[in-house]
Structures are given as structure tokens and as C-alpha cells.
Design a protein around this motif. Structure first.
Motif, PDB file in Angstrom:
ATOM      1  N   THR A   1       0.097  18.118  11.546  1.00 42.75           N
ATOM      2  CA  THR A   1       0.758  17.710  10.301  1.00 42.75           C
ATOM      3  C   THR A   1       2.195  17.304  10.555  1.00 42.75           C
ATOM      4  OG1 THR A   1      -0.655  19.252   9.097  1.00 42.75           O
ATOM      5  CG2 THR A   1       1.274  18.424   7.953  1.00 42.75           C
ATOM      6  N   TRP A   2       2.874  18.008  11.444  1.00 44.33           N
ATOM      7  CA  TRP A   2       4.264  17.679  11.752  1.00 44.33           C
ATOM      8  C   TRP A   2       4.352  16.391  12.570  1.00 44.33           C
ATOM      9  CZ3 TRP A   2       7.162  17.449  16.341  1.00 44.33           C
ATOM     10  CH2 TRP A   2       8.539  17.356  16.169  1.00 44.33           C
TER      11      TRP A   2
ATOM     12  N   ARG B   1       3.745  13.028  10.495  1.00 46.04           N
ATOM     13  CA  ARG B   1       4.545  12.785   9.301  1.00 46.04           C
ATOM     14  C   ARG B   1       5.126  11.378   9.359  1.00 46.04           C
ATOM     15  NH1 ARG B   1       7.986  14.920  12.939  1.00 46.04           N
ATOM     16  NH2 ARG B   1      10.201  14.368  12.827  1.00 46.04           N
TER      17      ARG B   1
ATOM     18  N   ALA C   1      -1.236  26.404   7.019  1.00 45.95           N
ATOM     19  CA  ALA C   1      -1.687  26.529   8.407  1.00 45.95           C
ATOM     20  C   ALA C   1      -0.913  27.619   9.139  1.00 45.95           C
ATOM     21  CB  ALA C   1      -1.537  25.190   9.119  1.00 45.95           C
ATOM     22  N   LEU C   2       0.403  27.641   8.960  1.00 44.08           N
ATOM     23  CA  LEU C   2       1.201  28.671   9.625  1.00 44.08           C
ATOM     24  C   LEU C   2       0.874  30.063   9.085  1.00 44.08           C
ATOM     25  CD1 LEU C   2       4.682  26.902   9.858  1.00 44.08           C
ATOM     26  CD2 LEU C   2       3.014  27.264  11.680  1.00 44.08           C
TER      27      LEU C   2
ATOM     28  N   ARG D   1       2.015  17.716   2.128  1.00 49.08           N
ATOM     29  CA  ARG D   1       2.146  17.834   3.578  1.00 49.08           C
ATOM     30  C   ARG D   1       2.890  19.115   3.952  1.00 49.08           C
ATOM     31  NH1 ARG D   1       1.574  14.178   7.659  1.00 49.08           N
ATOM     32  NH2 ARG D   1       1.139  12.586   6.100  1.00 49.08           N
ATOM     33  N   ARG D   2       3.943  19.393   3.233  1.00 48.20           N
ATOM     34  CA  ARG D   2       4.672  20.630   3.485  1.00 48.20           C
ATOM     35  C   ARG D   2       3.819  21.847   3.116  1.00 48.20           C
ATOM     36  NH1 ARG D   2      10.602  21.033   1.066  1.00 48.20           N
ATOM     37  NH2 ARG D   2      10.808  19.319   2.583  1.00 48.20           N
TER      38      ARG D   2
ATOM     39  N   ALA E   1      -0.871  22.821  11.877  1.00 46.54           N
ATOM     40  CA  ALA E   1       0.565  22.695  11.594  1.00 46.54           C
ATOM     41  C   ALA E   1       1.216  21.680  12.526  1.00 46.54           C
ATOM     42  CB  ALA E   1       1.240  24.058  11.730  1.00 46.54           C
ATOM     43  N   ALA E   2       0.845  21.691  13.811  1.00 50.22           N
ATOM     44  CA  ALA E   2       1.424  20.730  14.754  1.00 50.22           C
ATOM     45  C   ALA E   2       0.995  19.307  14.435  1.00 50.22           C
ATOM     46  CB  ALA E   2       1.005  21.108  16.177  1.00 50.22           C
TER      47      ALA E   2
ATOM     48  N   THR F   1       1.290  22.482   5.866  1.00 48.40           N
ATOM     49  CA  THR F   1       1.930  23.122   7.017  1.00 48.40           C
ATOM     50  C   THR F   1       2.132  24.617   6.777  1.00 48.40           C
ATOM     51  OG1 THR F   1       3.071  21.049   7.540  1.00 48.40           O
ATOM     52  CG2 THR F   1       3.930  23.056   8.541  1.00 48.40           C
ATOM     53  N   ALA F   2       2.585  24.963   5.553  1.00 48.73           N
ATOM     54  CA  ALA F   2       2.786  26.376   5.234  1.00 48.73           C
ATOM     55  C   ALA F   2       1.465  27.138   5.251  1.00 48.73           C
ATOM     56  CB  ALA F   2       3.454  26.501   3.869  1.00 48.73           C
TER      57      ALA F   2
END
Length: 306
Positions: free
Chosen positions: A272-273, A276, A209-210, A202-203, A269-270, A206-207
Motif C-alpha cells: 500500500t505504501w 501510493r 494491515a499494521l 489507503r491510509r 502495508a508495504a 495501511t492501519a
């Protein structure tokens, strides 16, 4: 070790995103003649482009007839008629047809030169302006402009690519064709491999995607800087608004793709956050071997009176 390799693969994927998009755009977007003509077609109605074409064609016609007419007559009578006729011609359907056919011919000539394996020093890339001159001459004759029939229609070839530069440009074009295919594939492969090796996916997602959003933003910034540099290096006689319109038309797909990457990366990214899992507090329970029920103390037996 596993987490470090995952981070390296994800970083490489994000780094290749803008270069992959740029090379794919150059290799497949600009090298397709039909797509190029479709992209350039709306510029036939752009005022800045029409004015630049009118000035260039008008000056070329006057240079052709300079040796046949007296300079004083040219300045006094012929030049205004020629430029007005050319500007009027740029507002007709015939100009749009000539514009599209001219772009098609020029694009085909450039592609043939870049893909030709012969000696580039013997084959410069040129385009013939005689068809445009012939149409302008016919328009001047219809308007009864004096001496319009004396305008010579010659096969005037304009250099698009100098012969001495074709060798270097051909090598660059071949590199773009290879990079346009392999760089996007490598970016996707590195991203998939990095996510598969990540201990915390998951982290890692996010990385990734950003990083993709950052690559799209850098690509949009590069397009904007390229526009400024292109306009700054133009000669004084070249119209900056016309060149800017052409640059914007050619890079429209590139700009759209860059902002799609930004929006897609930030959205992933949004999400995924937001999705969570919340971390619930963990409490230890004490274990005991003692019985859970309490026993009452033994009561002494009642005394019996005799």
C-alpha cells in the motif's frame, strides 16, 4: 464523525484478530479427534515423550506387583527388567499403535464429558491403562523375564479430568465454541465496515494491515508466555521436556497462523505504501483579460514635400 467511527471499527477488528484465532483454534482444532490424533502421532518417536511414558508405565506396573513380590527382589532384579522392557516397547510399532489409540480414547472421553449434559459429579473422565500393561507383560514374557507372567493386568483407570471441575470446564468449552465461530466473523465485518467508512481508504488499509500484524505478533508472544507458565507450574515428578514437546505439537498451528498474520499484514502495508500516488505540485495560473498580443504604437503619417 465518519473518520472517527472508521478508526473505532478498525481498532476493534485488529483487537479481535488474536482472540478470534485463539478461540477458533481451541474450538475447532483441539475438538476434532482425528486432527488431534494426527497432531500427537509424531510424539511417539520423541525421546523425551518415550522416556516419560516408560517411567510412568514402569512405575505403574511395579506398583501393581508390589504386593506379590518381596521388595528386595524387586529392587534387585525385577525393576531393571521392567523399565528396560518398557523402554524397548516404546520403540516398537506396537507402541505407536497403542499411543494413537490411547490418545483417541482419551480425547473421545474428554469430548463426551464436555458435551454431556448430565450431572458432572457422577461422571469423571478416566482412561484405562490395561491394554498398555497387557502389551508390556507380553513383551516381558517374550524376553523371558522372571515372574513376568505373574504381573497382574487390571483395569487401572487414570483420571483425566476430575469430576468436580467438569462443570466449569464445560461452560468454558461452550463459550469457546460460540466465540470460535463469531469472533473471526466480527473481526472481518468490522474491518470491512471501517474501510468502507474511511475518508482516506489507503491510509485506513495501511492501519488495518499494521494492526493485523501487531495482533499476530501478540498472539505469538502469548503462546510463548503460555509455554513458560505451563512448564513452570508442573509438579517435580513430571518431565518438563515431554510436556514441552506436547505443548509445541498442540500449538504448532497456532504459531504458524500468528506468523502468517504478521507476514500478511506487513506485506499489505508495504504494498500500500509503495503503490501510493505521488503528489504533484500544483501551480496557479494567473488569468488576465488583457490581449496576449502586443500592438505597435501608431506611426505618424509621412510628410509629403511639394
Amino acid at each position: 464523525m465518519r473518520s472517527g467511527l472508521s478508526a473505532v471499527l478498525i481498532a476493534l477488528s485488529c483487537l479481535l484478530v488474536p482472540f478470534g484465532v485463539l478461540s477458533a483454534w481451541a474450538a475447532y482444532g483441539l475438538s476434532d479427534t482425528s486432527r488431534y490424533v494426527t497432531t500427537m502421532a509424531p510424539l511417539a518417536d520423541d525421546p523425551d515423550v518415550r522416556d516419560a511414558v516408560a517411567d510412568t508405565v514402569g512405575d505403574g506396573i511395579m506398583q501393581e506387583i508390589d504386593h506379590e513380590l518381596d521388595a528386595r527382589v524387586r529392587r534387585g532384579t525385577i525393576t531393571p527388567f521392567v523399565h528396560d522392557a518398557v523402554r524397548s516397547f516404546t520403540r516398537t510399532e506396537a507402541f505407536r499403535t497403542a499411543w494413537n489409540e490411547g490418545n483417541r480414547a482419551a480425547h473421545d472421553a474428554v469430548l463426551r464429558a464436555l458435551r454431556d449434559e448430565r450431572d458432572p459429579r457422577e461422571h469423571p473422565v478416566t482412561v484405562d491403562l490395561a491394554p498398555v500393561t497387557a502389551q508390556v507383560k507380553a513383551r516381558l514374557a517374550q524376553d523371558h523375564v522372571p515372574l513376568a507372567n505373574r504381573i497382574p493386568v487390571q483395569h487401572t483407570e487414570v483420571d483425566l479430568l476430575p469430576a468436580q471441575q467438569l462443570g466449569r470446564l464445560r461452560k468454558g468449552f461452550h463459550v469457546l465454541e460460540v466465540a470460535g465461530f463469531w469472533l473471526p466473523i466480527a473481526a472481518v465485518a468490522f474491518a470491512v465496515a471501517g474501510l468502507a467508512l474511511a475518508a482516506r481508504r489507503r491510509r485506513a488499509l495501511t492501519a488495518t494491515a499494521l494492526g493485523t500484524a501487531l495482533g499476530g505478533a501478540l498472539l505469538a508472544l502469548a503462546v510463548a508466555i503460555g509455554r513458560s507458565l505451563t512448564l513452570a507450574d508442573l509438579p517435580a515428578e513430571v518431565s518438563q521436556p515431554a510436556v514441552g514437546a506436547v505443548y509445541d505439537a498442540l500449538t504448532a498451528t497456532l504459531r504458524t497462523t500468528s506468523w502468517i498474520l504478521v507476514a500478511l499484514g506487513l506485506t499489505v502495508a508495504a504494498l500500500t505504501w509503495l503503490t501510493r500516488r505521488p503528489h504533484l505540485p500544483f501551480r496557479r495560473r494567473r488569468t488576465s483579460t488583457a490581449p496576449t498580443t502586443r500592438t505597435r504604437p501608431e506611426q505618424p503619417p509621412p510628410r509629403v514635400r511639394v
